[in-house]
Design an enzyme around this catalytic site. Structure first.
Site, mmCIF file in Angstrom:
data_model
loop_
_atom_site.group_PDB
_atom_site.id
_atom_site.type_symbol
_atom_site.label_atom_id
_atom_site.label_comp_id
_atom_site.label_asym_id
_atom_site.label_seq_id
_atom_site.Cartn_x
_atom_site.Cartn_y
_atom_site.Cartn_z
ATOM 1 N N GLU A 228 -1.324 0.434 -8.630
ATOM 2 C CA GLU A 228 -0.170 -0.175 -9.499
ATOM 3 C C GLU A 228 0.560 0.680 -10.405
ATOM 4 O OE1 GLU A 228 -1.296 -4.167 -10.792
ATOM 5 O OE2 GLU A 228 -0.367 -3.680 -12.911
ATOM 6 N N TRP B 133 6.258 -6.026 -13.655
ATOM 7 C CA TRP B 133 7.649 -6.887 -13.941
ATOM 8 C C TRP B 133 7.621 -7.087 -15.489
ATOM 9 C CZ3 TRP B 133 11.505 -8.705 -10.602
ATOM 10 C CH2 TRP B 133 12.176 -9.831 -10.957
ATOM 11 N N THR C 66 12.389 11.966 18.154
ATOM 12 C CA THR C 66 13.553 12.587 17.802
ATOM 13 C C THR C 66 14.417 12.952 18.600
ATOM 14 O OG1 THR C 66 11.845 13.460 16.327
ATOM 15 C CG2 THR C 66 13.958 14.070 16.073
#
Lengths: 652, 652
Positions: free
Chosen positions: B64, B96, B576
């Site tokens: 977190e 938040w 690629t």
């Protein structure tokens, strides 16, 4: 700073110019994957290919055929397409005879023969079409059908009027030019259009000059190139060509070459074409008129020397051959002229279809390797074709197996021959093993007949399969009935004569593959072996019976690429995959062939038939891939281990 | 016979079950190519990945973070995402804070940080969202924005009420359960939803039991899993978990681990969470409260032992870490627990984005190898992403180069450091050559500073590039200013620590690649060399200046695959390519970096700035591919030949 639109390189940017409707056709829905990759010419229309040859000075040829009378004739003609296709014709064309219902769905119709040539044989194809005595609706219907089938080229002809007293119809189709106009009007630039030129003038024309003017009208109306009526002297053509140029005809003019192949065919042709055979030819032919071989040899000599004169003139780069559906003379002439491609490079490991919808197709399941026509048939309704990657094939379904006609399930050999090869009377499953073994080994069976085909392989063993012959023979003898295989390849040059494909300068790779039918007893042992540590991460397997009971270790049902190629300046091509989903469709076909081609040779309830029926009902179809392509193929050791386990079951 | 729908195998058929809107999202327009190929998990949603771990018993962790305060803080946090992402977290989450404008477009907002994590760092990301004191419209707006950015997971929270005297609003969002219901109501099953659990009960709840009932309501309303508030004893969590199970909560419950990292952060947290620190911990910490290192060491010990107890209980497979945006403690704990992935397998040679729209993406141009975030940024508006094959890229345009912010064009290093590395004062073009040479060699420059980055490479040399170090140094010294390169590889195991990628059991391949800036004098010689017979069919080149004047020998402007891999049971992956069209977009960026990152370090009109400006205006950007991947890389010989020609120009 603002991003400029990327500027075109001053290198080799291709100019796929014409903004015609056909240009976008087929690539309309194409995602980013739909790039022409290996063969630019494959994506060009006929007139572009022809232009490319004219520009480069490469010599080329084309071949004319007429539709066969019988279904057997069709099977033979298609084999001829395949063989003569090897020589690399720029295109073939199929004639149109109004009396023979040429636009129908009959397997012998011009339409269906042309369809077969383009879709199944991968040949650029021109369909003749006549307009005389037909309504606009009929003609449009034929053209729409041709378009739907993937035909892109029409030879627009008047056709012979029916009845003696033909009169022009007002608003009708009286001349080839009317058909040319109609095609351009109704189909814009979709079709490439060819028209006929008459080096001596059309027999019904008022004059040679008037006929030249008619020809110019046809070109002005939208024809892309001209093929001429046959002629007997190169001077005839070269004069004609100069006269055409003089009045402003600038499109390609291809001389029509008629190799004299027999006295009667020449007579008939002369009658139809109202041409006169030059005295010097008559003088040679008349004395040998009953000696077919002598006449053919003379015809070949004559054609070769005339073709040389034409090519040497510097005005001709392509030659059109009236083959009369025969192979030998034309092939010999082409070989002697040096324009028959002796070693055609395979653009991909499988036979490419020429249908415009399939122009991006560059990957197929390996299962149909020996039955490419069946694959094309069963996928003909697909809206787009996989390219770049097979991907998730769960959505598009394969066509049902209901059309047992023509080449899809039918062998080229007649029933009596098949019985000789596969056994008039089968005694046991071992009799079947022997048939497979003889097919692989090339040795005659007990009755002394060579086995040159099997229901799954209508042709003798491929050169590549020959590399595995010894091991294949061994396992077939033990009831591992192989129907498809390939060796592993770790980076051989793309020009390798046996396993190479694609442009030169590349490298090709393969994973070893083996596909076979075998008994459920063998399956039990095989599965034990496959689940040992030695093989479980190395070998992918799919095992299925006729009822669809399926055992696999394929991760997430993903396809496994088993053939791929690396080329300079290009993305990687992976044209063959083992796809678990398609395998379920293939197994229907593979099992059906036991019954349709083999069991049905015998009386119902006969022991032979019951043996094949038993195999059909009880055997499993297996495919194995050895993922370790740089190491020695381990699939033979898998077989050895399986046999060992079967011999000493108690040891496990 | 009728084709059955292919039966599912009894092998490993994947059940990508949920018929949710998200299931079809992103694959709606997908062609047959859009198969999940290498990494099934990449295509799963978070709850499926979590379920897969629970089923397999594999241990996992999540991390977190809170949003940074400053733009520089954002750059640092993103570097941390990249580094901590290497350890293989199942997901990260971003908190938040309503006061910080969390849903805005600021580069420091929760929304934009989460966007960066998922899109640019390729991390599965959970965005926190609180609902208290917000209108339905505001919340729906945030959710729509999150969905648009590719975020698929929301942690639904109530948030702290503003003001002391909070009262429930009728019809408003009063509790997290209201937000869960709203998300399910408005977005159906699109989002995976996480909710918070309180092992000691929420501090405002009437009772522990009442809080458990609230938690159950949140799960019943549609939450997929629970992350708990921090706790100090494993027993606390295990009791809580049993109590949850007892009342019928069956979804995953992830313990939240708070490594004590300092005295003050602990105090603050305790205050906010209203938790009590156990006496035994207080007793250790108080005496060492001014010794940060000691406290952190203790915190690590404590966390490791608690996590071990949790994992050993058999009830826990995942651990959630409150990192406080710090790296060291959490990383150490994870390493000691053995759940930090020491050698993360690269699924592809480049960093994969986690945006659901990009789930099928498996091929990119090589040019952005060192600037993957820029590539993602410039392609973010694409509707679909190339997979299977790059194909024809002429249609999708790259985003314009106008957003010079955050990581796209900004270096991690401050101006002063860059000047030390790249020269306070440049004397000539040779000064620039020296900077490049020092970057490659790792030797300090004349002023004794190591050059650890260049405008085109913000990180030190890749391990793979180190393989080419000696040759690179040599050519840079001579003014071949290399910015990208790779060696050729002919079938190394996919587990190779330097060049490997993809699942084990495969083989990887590369074509040698070299990209550099150089003067027009060098280009003249180079082109002469490239056009010799030795190289013309072997080496593909693209040469362009800032004005877009372009010289190439690429066939038909097709892309060239330069990295590919062959894996068991799968199609070939070619991740690629050298794409001529994209190269024109890349050159804008590559040239712009000279000015934006280097020239602008100096005063306008200063000699140093004019040198860089001269290079920008006059040098060419070149890329070379040696197509002969099985042979020794010939590009160094191309360079040698060029130097030789420059030395003895009269000999040619």
């Amino acid at each position: 700073m603002v991003n400029e639109p990327p500027s075109a390189s001053n290198g080799s940017a291709s100019s796929r110019s014409d903004g015609s409707s056909s240009g976008s056709e087929g690539s309309k829905d194409s995602s980013r994957c739909s790039t022409p990759v290996l063969d630019a010419e494959r994506h060009e229309r006929l007139r572009e290919k022809m232009r490319r040859r004219y520009d480069s000075g490469d010599k080329w040829f084309s071949l004319e055929f007429f539709p066969p009378r019988t279904a057997n004739g069709a099977v033979n003609l298609i084999s001829r397409f395949d063989r003569m296709g090897m020589g690399g014709p720029l295109f073939i064309d199929v004639t149109w005879h109004p009396a023979g219902d040429p636009g129908s769905d009959k397997e012998t119709s011009s339409m269906i023969i042309a369809n077969t040539a383009v879709n199944y044989c991968g040949l650029e194809t021109v369909l003749h079409m006549t307009c005389c005595n037909q309504t606009k609706e009929e003609i449009t219907g034929h053209l729409q059908k041709a378009k739907h089938l993937g035909l892109k080229n029409i030879m627009a002809l008047r056709g012979d009027p029916i009845g003696e007293e033909w009169e022009e119809e007002v608003e009708g189709f009286n001349y080839a030019v009317d058909l040319v106009k109609h095609i351009r009007c109704e189909f814009d630039d979709y079709f490439d259009i060819c028209v006929a030129g008459y080096p001596k003038g059309h027999p019904e024309a008022e004059s040679y000059e008037a006929d030249l003017r008619h020809l110019k009208e046809k070109v002005s109306a939208g024809a892309d190139f001209i093929i001429t009526q046959l002629f007997f002297r190169s001077k005839t053509f070269l004069t004609f060509m100069k006269d055409c140029q003089a009045i402003g005809i600038t499109c390609p003019i291809v001389p029509g070459i008629f190799p004299i192949q027999g006295y009667h065919s020449l007579r008939q042709l002369v009658k139809l074409s109202k041409l006169e055979v030059p005295q010097e030819i008559k003088e040679v032919i008349e004395p040998i008129k009953d000696n077919d071989a002598a006449i053919r040899n003379y015809g070949v000599e004559l054609a070769v020397s005339m073709c040389r004169e034409l090519l040497d003139s510097g005005m001709v780069s392509g030659l059109h051959f009236y083959t009369l559906n025969r192979e030998v003379a034309t092939t010999e002439i082409l070989k002697r002229l040096g324009i028959w491609k002796e070693d055609p490079r395979r653009p991909l490991p499988w036979a490419v279809s020429a249908h415009p919808k399939r122009r991006v197709e560059d990957v197929r399941p390996i299962f149909w390797a020996s039955r490419p026509k069946s694959y094309i048939h069963r996928t003909q309704e697909w809206d787009d074709f996989p390219n770049g990657r097979w991907g998730n094939s769960s959505s598009p379904a394969f066509g049902e197996l209901k059309d047992y006609y023509l080449f899809y399930l039918k062998s080229k050999s007649p029933r009596e021959e098949l019985l000789k090869m596969w056994g008039e009377e089968l005694m046991s499953e071992e009799s079947v093993f022997e048939v497979f073994t003889c097919y692989i080994s090339g040795e005659p069976n007990k009755e002394g007949h060579k086995v040159t085909c099997l229901p799954w392989n209508d042709d003798p063993l491929a050169a590549e399969t020959n590399l595995l012959k010894e091991q294949l023979e061994k396992v077939n003898r033990r009831g591992i009935l192989t129907i498809n295989s390939q060796p592993n390849i770790n980076g051989k040059p793309s020009t390798d004569p046996i396993v190479g494909w694609g442009p030169s300068g590349g490298y090709v790779f393969q994973k070893a593959y083996l596909e076979f039918f075998t008994s459920s007893e063998n399956i039990t042992a095989l599965l034990k072996v496959l689940k040992t540590k030695k093989y479980e991460l190395r070998v992918n397997y799919h095992i299925v019976n006729v009822r669809g009971e399926n055992i696999t270790n394929a991760p997430d049902l993903q396809p496994n690429a088993v053939t791929w190629g690396i080329f300079p300046g290009r993305e990687i091509i992976q044209p063959t995959v083992v796809d678990p989903v398609s395998f379920m469709y293939w197994k229907d076909e593979a099992f059906a062939l036991w019954i349709e081609q083999w069991a049905k040779l015998y009386e119902e309830e006969s022991p032979s038939r019951m043996i094949i029926q038993y195999i059909h009902d009880n055997y499993y179809l297996v495919n194995l891939v050895d993922n370790e392509f740089p190491l020695e193929n381990c699939l033979w050791q898998v077989m050895e281990d399986t046999f060992e386990l079967l011999n000493c079951p108690t040891e496990q």
